[in-house]
Design a protein around this motif. Structure first.
Motif, PDB file in Angstrom:
ATOM      1  N   LEU A   1       0.968  -1.133  -0.091  1.00  0.00           N
ATOM      2  CA  LEU A   1      -0.251  -0.127   0.048  1.00  0.00           C
ATOM      3  C   LEU A   1       1.003   1.392   0.117  1.00  0.00           C
ATOM      4  CD1 LEU A   1      -2.855  -0.936   2.284  1.00  0.00           C
ATOM      5  CD2 LEU A   1      -2.963  -0.613  -0.136  1.00  0.00           C
ATOM      6  N   GLN A   2       1.902   1.156   0.845  1.00  0.00           N
ATOM      7  CA  GLN A   2       2.864   2.455   0.795  1.00  0.00           C
ATOM      8  C   GLN A   2       3.468   2.582  -0.524  1.00  0.00           C
ATOM      9  OE1 GLN A   2       6.238   2.087   3.486  1.00  0.00           O
ATOM     10  NE2 GLN A   2       5.818   4.258   3.969  1.00  0.00           N
ATOM     11  N   GLN A   3       4.018   1.609  -0.925  1.00  0.00           N
ATOM     12  CA  GLN A   3       4.615   1.772  -2.439  1.00  0.00           C
ATOM     13  C   GLN A   3       3.474   2.406  -3.696  1.00  0.00           C
ATOM     14  OE1 GLN A   3       7.625   2.031  -2.904  1.00  0.00           O
ATOM     15  NE2 GLN A   3       8.428   0.668  -1.305  1.00  0.00           N
ATOM     16  N   LEU A   4       2.348   1.769  -3.290  1.00  0.00           N
ATOM     17  CA  LEU A   4       1.116   2.114  -4.206  1.00  0.00           C
ATOM     18  C   LEU A   4       1.006   3.675  -4.080  1.00  0.00           C
ATOM     19  CD1 LEU A   4      -0.459   0.603  -6.477  1.00  0.00           C
ATOM     20  CD2 LEU A   4      -2.115   0.336  -4.525  1.00  0.00           C
ATOM     21  N   ASP A   5       1.006   4.148  -2.687  1.00  0.00           N
ATOM     22  CA  ASP A   5       0.822   5.392  -2.474  1.00  0.00           C
ATOM     23  C   ASP A   5       1.885   6.426  -3.111  1.00  0.00           C
ATOM     24  OD1 ASP A   5      -1.621   4.895  -1.186  1.00  0.00           O
ATOM     25  OD2 ASP A   5      -0.958   4.982   0.988  1.00  0.00           O
ATOM     26  N   TYR A   6       3.002   5.857  -2.981  1.00  0.00           N
ATOM     27  CA  TYR A   6       4.233   6.730  -3.467  1.00  0.00           C
ATOM     28  C   TYR A   6       4.035   6.860  -4.896  1.00  0.00           C
ATOM     29  CZ  TYR A   6       6.850   6.508   0.969  1.00  0.00           C
ATOM     30  OH  TYR A   6       7.507   6.574   2.186  1.00  0.00           O
ATOM     31  N   ALA A   7       3.813   5.976  -5.426  1.00  0.00           N
ATOM     32  CA  ALA A   7       3.607   6.048  -6.891  1.00  0.00           C
ATOM     33  C   ALA A   7       2.461   6.854  -7.441  1.00  0.00           C
ATOM     34  CB  ALA A   7       3.501   4.468  -7.479  1.00  0.00           C
ATOM     35  N   LEU A   8       1.089   6.798  -6.431  1.00  0.00           N
ATOM     36  CA  LEU A   8       0.150   7.413  -6.891  1.00  0.00           C
ATOM     37  C   LEU A   8       0.128   9.062  -6.684  1.00  0.00           C
ATOM     38  CD1 LEU A   8      -2.532   4.874  -6.502  1.00  0.00           C
ATOM     39  CD2 LEU A   8      -1.343   5.300  -8.595  1.00  0.00           C
ATOM     40  N   GLY A   9       1.209   9.359  -5.609  1.00  0.00           N
ATOM     41  CA  GLY A   9       1.326  10.522  -5.026  1.00  0.00           C
ATOM     42  C   GLY A   9       0.291  10.796  -3.940  1.00  0.00           C
ATOM     43  N   GLN A  10      -0.194   9.619  -3.504  1.00  0.00           N
ATOM     44  CA  GLN A  10      -0.955  10.141  -1.972  1.00  0.00           C
ATOM     45  C   GLN A  10      -0.312  10.187  -0.763  1.00  0.00           C
ATOM     46  OE1 GLN A  10      -3.680   6.822  -2.895  1.00  0.00           O
ATOM     47  NE2 GLN A  10      -4.643   7.854  -4.387  1.00  0.00           N
ATOM     48  N   GLN A  11       1.047   9.945  -0.916  1.00  0.00           N
ATOM     49  CA  GLN A  11       1.759  10.082   0.212  1.00  0.00           C
ATOM     50  C   GLN A  11       3.093  10.548  -0.371  1.00  0.00           C
ATOM     51  OE1 GLN A  11       3.468   7.159   3.185  1.00  0.00           O
ATOM     52  NE2 GLN A  11       1.561   6.475   3.200  1.00  0.00           N
ATOM     53  N   ILE A  12       3.943  11.627   0.185  1.00  0.00           N
ATOM     54  CA  ILE A  12       4.991  12.234  -0.255  1.00  0.00           C
ATOM     55  C   ILE A  12       6.230  11.233   0.197  1.00  0.00           C
ATOM     56  CG2 ILE A  12       6.604  14.083  -0.245  1.00  0.00           C
ATOM     57  CD1 ILE A  12       4.065  15.885  -0.151  1.00  0.00           C
ATOM     58  N   GLU A  13       6.954  11.203  -1.053  1.00  0.00           N
ATOM     59  CA  GLU A  13       8.217  10.192  -0.743  1.00  0.00           C
ATOM     60  C   GLU A  13       9.395  11.114  -0.366  1.00  0.00           C
ATOM     61  OE1 GLU A  13       8.684   7.238  -3.717  1.00  0.00           O
ATOM     62  OE2 GLU A  13      10.623   6.742  -2.844  1.00  0.00           O
ATOM     63  N   PRO A  14       9.923  10.696   0.847  1.00  0.00           N
ATOM     64  CA  PRO A  14      11.065  11.518   1.280  1.00  0.00           C
ATOM     65  C   PRO A  14      12.269  10.987   0.660  1.00  0.00           C
ATOM     66  CG  PRO A  14      10.972   9.530   2.758  1.00  0.00           C
ATOM     67  CD  PRO A  14       9.579   9.584   1.672  1.00  0.00           C
ATOM     68  N   LEU A  15      13.118  12.358   0.260  1.00  0.00           N
ATOM     69  CA  LEU A  15      14.236  12.304  -0.674  1.00  0.00           C
ATOM     70  C   LEU A  15      15.395  12.801   0.044  1.00  0.00           C
ATOM     71  CD1 LEU A  15      14.373  11.393  -3.705  1.00  0.00           C
ATOM     72  CD2 LEU A  15      14.299  13.769  -4.062  1.00  0.00           C
ATOM     73  N   VAL A  16      16.398  11.817  -0.087  1.00  0.00           N
ATOM     74  CA  VAL A  16      17.729  12.468   0.809  1.00  0.00           C
ATOM     75  C   VAL A  16      18.820  13.021  -0.361  1.00  0.00           C
ATOM     76  CG1 VAL A  16      19.639  11.792   2.195  1.00  0.00           C
ATOM     77  CG2 VAL A  16      17.540  10.581   2.324  1.00  0.00           C
ATOM     78  N   PRO A  17      18.686  14.196  -0.652  1.00  0.00           N
ATOM     79  CA  PRO A  17      19.625  14.699  -1.712  1.00  0.00           C
ATOM     80  C   PRO A  17      20.896  14.647  -1.331  1.00  0.00           C
ATOM     81  CG  PRO A  17      18.541  16.349  -0.463  1.00  0.00           C
ATOM     82  CD  PRO A  17      18.082  15.303   0.035  1.00  0.00           C
TER      83      PRO A  17
END
Lengths: 252, 498
Positions: free
Chosen positions: B217-233
């Motif tokens: 579910l989490q990966q799905l949310d990340y892909a659909l944009g329902q959850q913002i995925e953290p990015l470590v620049p």
């Protein structure tokens, strides 16, 4: 200066001697000749008796003069012999010169680890600067400078440098134009002389030198015939030779 | 503003890098392998080997069976991460935020960047051509979410740019693995016949959670944009540089010295915080008329002692010509090395002494040049000129001991000087010799000690060395080059004994 009033005054001659000795000590200590503890130091060689306190002054600048290539080699050998006592096992010493002729492996014959010597080959213009800079560094056990001219003012600067850092300096003047007065503690002249071998056998023996101590501050100038027996200086004595020369070491 | 992400997939990261280093490998199938449980496992494949059916995770022996001419190189651990780090830093020219993604990808946050390239297509094209020019095989995709961009870059086959808001549609035909699922979940989905995302994306969340766990579910949310995925620049290392602008142009030596001290203090403070020391420092003065005056110092050991560094610079500050005045001072340390904290070293006197000595040598090197400073170690050669070698640093210790058993002169002439001799019988030491027009009568002599040329280094005559003492008591090291067979051999003076 010593407070003379503190010293008990006796009329006896012995007491007078004692006072004089005590006062002399005071003078030495003011002139920064350290009184060394007899138990901890080993004698360098017979020429030590010429110096105040009967000990070779460290933390001072000594001057050596030579005119011939052969005698320059003898002088460098003699300095190496003294360095052996000063440097200890791990201390670094620095040789400064404009044209280096020292053959590093040969230093081993005088008990010095050649890897503990740093050679500086600098132009005549920078040589005194480099010597002074090296003398100021307390991590160095001794500095040997090979040059020809050293004025009184320059030698005074070197003397001031060692008074701060207690490094021993050796200035080897090769072919100086004049033997001018310097602020150095002593002035040696070393010449090679005939070596002697066991029982007059053919071959070249240990290095033999005529060491003339021409000037010494607060000491008695003198001259000795010395040899380097592979581990230390000793006065030439033909009888002693006969017993002590192993055939292994012929020359340094 | 809508967020836009770019996913870059390096299909053959390590092998492409290898090919960049060795262009001759371009036409050769090769793999990079590492031992795993006693077998060599393929870690990276180049495109040619991949086309022949060799894939990552295969045993090298199997690969060799498929392709006998396959070349194998050892894996260097951590290399892929370092490469990605460098590439991500390079990507900062396209966006301020770049992050490493797994072992073979980079994610760029391209929100609001593409218009500078006048369009997303031109943006991606530029990125792609540049990376391809380096020789990397890459696939790129751009979408509204990280998950979607990742999925399209790996599994998409239509068009790399997904229009804003269209990413869900683009995801529908892709296989479940495109959602970055764990292997066992993807397998289970496959077994149940859910072969593309479309088939399960609209299922009730409760059912999905029960059967496949939270991560799907989490990966799905990340892909659909329902959850913002953290990015470590990635953050590139700031260069070791300190700047000091001046209100009024500086013209005096005192002014320059104050500026230098100030900058050194700042730089050394930063170095101390990071447990580093500098080896090279450059002090640049930007003059009003646009000229740049620069002085550089090198140190023998990494140092962050501002007093010592100041002393080194002091010897050179005289070279700076302020002319009309200096408006900006910059101090850079292009080379820094790790330097352990001197906390425990404070008690260690020998370390302290070594540091003092190193500092002395630095000062000397600045004034008289590094070439003037020598330290020697024994070298195992009989030939006198080669019996010692230059030590590379103060820490170099002799590998062998110095020889003491053979007599060696304290002075060795840099070039042997030819002498004229009178010899009684061949192979005997001379009776007399003439050097620089001075005649010496030999009183005592030892020898000969024959030293042969090392033919594998140099061809030449051997030398027969004699230690001689003349009638004045001076000791010399003479040698005869070669023998008497054909012609009169030459004699040389090579050194003086003490």
């Amino acid at each position: 200066m010593a407070d003379v009033a503190e010293i008990p005054l006796f009329n006896k001659a012995e007491a007078k001697q004692e006072i004089i000795a005590k006062l002399r000590q005071e003078v030495y200590s003011l002139q920064r000749f350290k009184k060394v503890n007899d138990a901890t130091t080993h004698t360098i060689g017979p020429f030590e008796t010429a110096f105040p306190n009967q000990s070779f002054p460290t933390g001072a600048v000594h001057e050596f003069i030579s005119y011939e290539q052969e005698h320059a080699a003898a002088t460098n050998g003699f300095i190496s012999g003294i360095l052996n006592y000063l440097a200890g096992r791990s201390g670094y010493s620095i040789w400064v010169g404009s044209a280096r002729v020292i053959f590093p492996p040969a230093l081993k014959f005088f008990g010095i680890d050649p890897e503990h010597i740093i050679f500086l080959d600098v132009s005549n213009k920078n040589i005194l600067w480099a010597i002074e800079e090296a003398l100021k560094c307390q991590a160095v056990s001794a500095v040997v400078g090979i040059l020809s001219e050293l004025s009184f003012k320059e030698s005074r600067r070197l003397q001031l440098a060692v008074e701060q850092s207690h490094v021993t300096g050796f200035i080897h003047r090769y072919k100086p134009k004049t033997e001018n007065i310097t602020a150095c503690v002593s002035r040696f002249k070393i010449r090679s002389i005939h070596s002697a071998t066991l029982d007059g056998l053919p071959g070249v023996g240990y290095p033999h030198w005529q060491a003339d101590l021409v000037k010494v501050r607060n000491g008695k100038p003198g001259s000795w015939q010395l040899q380097w027996n592979g581990s230390g200086f000793e006065e030439c004595d033909t009888r002693q030779h006969i017993i002590s020369i192993p055939q292994k070491l012929k020359a340094g | 503003m809508a967020r836009r992400f770019v996913a870059i997939w390096f299909r053959h990261l390590l092998t492409d890098w290898f090919t960049r280093r060795k262009p001759e490998l371009k036409e050769i199938p090769f793999v990079i392998a590492a031992p795993d449980h006693g077998r060599m496992i393929v870690k990276a494949v180049n495109p040619i080997a991949y086309a022949s059916g060799i894939y990552t995770g295969m045993v090298v022996a199997d690969g060799r069976a498929i392709l006998p001419e396959l070349q194998v190189f050892d894996e260097e651990p951590g290399r892929d991460h370092r490469l990605l780090q460098a590439l991500a830093e390079w990507c900062i020219r396209f966006t301020p935020i770049a992050a490493i993604d797994g072992a073979d990808g980079i994610i760029l946050d391209a929100s609001g960047c593409a218009h500078l390239w006048s369009g997303e297509l031109a943006y991606l094209k530029d990125l792609l051509t540049r990376l391809r020019a380096f020789g990397y095989h890459v696939r790129i995709a751009m979408a509204d979410t990280i998950g979607a961009a990742w999925a399209i870059s790996r599994y998409g086959s239509v068009y790399p740019i997904i229009e804003p808001g269209k990413h869900i549609e683009a995801l529908l035909p892709l296989p479940p693995a495109a959602l970055r699922l764990e292997n066992n979940i993807a397998e289970r989905l496959h077994k149940l016949g859910l072969k593309d995302i479309r088939s399960f994306i609209y299922m009730p969340r409760k059912a999905l959670r029960r059967r496949f766990g939270e991560s799907l579910l989490q990966q799905l949310d990340y892909a659909l944009g329902q959850q913002i995925e953290p990015l470590v620049p990635v953050c590139p290392i700031e260069p070791y540089q300190e700047r000091l602008p001046c209100l009024e142009p500086i013209k005096t030596a005192t002014g320059i010295e104050i500026a230098l001290k100030e900058l050194l203090e700042q730089l050394c403070k930063r170095l101390a915080d990071e447990n580093k020391g500098l080896r090279i420092a450059v002090f640049k003065c930007y003059r009003l008329d646009g000229n740049i005056q620069a002085i550089q110092i090198n140190t023998a050991k990494a140092s962050r002692n501002s007093n010592h560094l100041y002393k080194l610079f002091e010897l050179k500050t005289g070279q700076i010509e302020p002319n009309l005045g200096i408006e900006l001072f910059v101090l850079e340390a292009p080379v820094v090395e790790p330097l352990i904290s001197s906390q425990e070293a404070m008690w260690n006197i020998s370390h302290d002494k070594e540091m003092q000595l190193a500092e002395l040598l630095d000062r000397l090197a600045v004034k008289v040049g590094e070439k003037a400073i020598h330290r020697y170690l024994p070298s195992e050669h009989y030939w006198p000129e080669r019996s010692y070698k230059q030590a590379l640093s103060l820490e170099d210790q002799p590998a062998t001991s110095w020889r003491e058993d053979l007599p060696r002169p304290i002075h060795l002439l840099p070039q042997p000087e030819q002498i004229e001799v009178t010899v009684a019988i061949p192979d005997y030491p001379p009776i007399l010799f003439k050097h620089k027009d001075v005649l010496h009568r030999v009183a005592k002599a030892d020898g000969p000690e024959r030293i042969e040329q090392e033919w594998w280094i140099e061809q030449g005559l051997y030398r027969d060395y004699y230690c001689v003492e003349d009638d004045n008591g001076c000791r010399y090291w003479l040698f005869r080059a070669g023998h008497y067979e054909h012609a009169e051999p030459k004699w040389f003076l090579h050194g003086y004994f003490a």
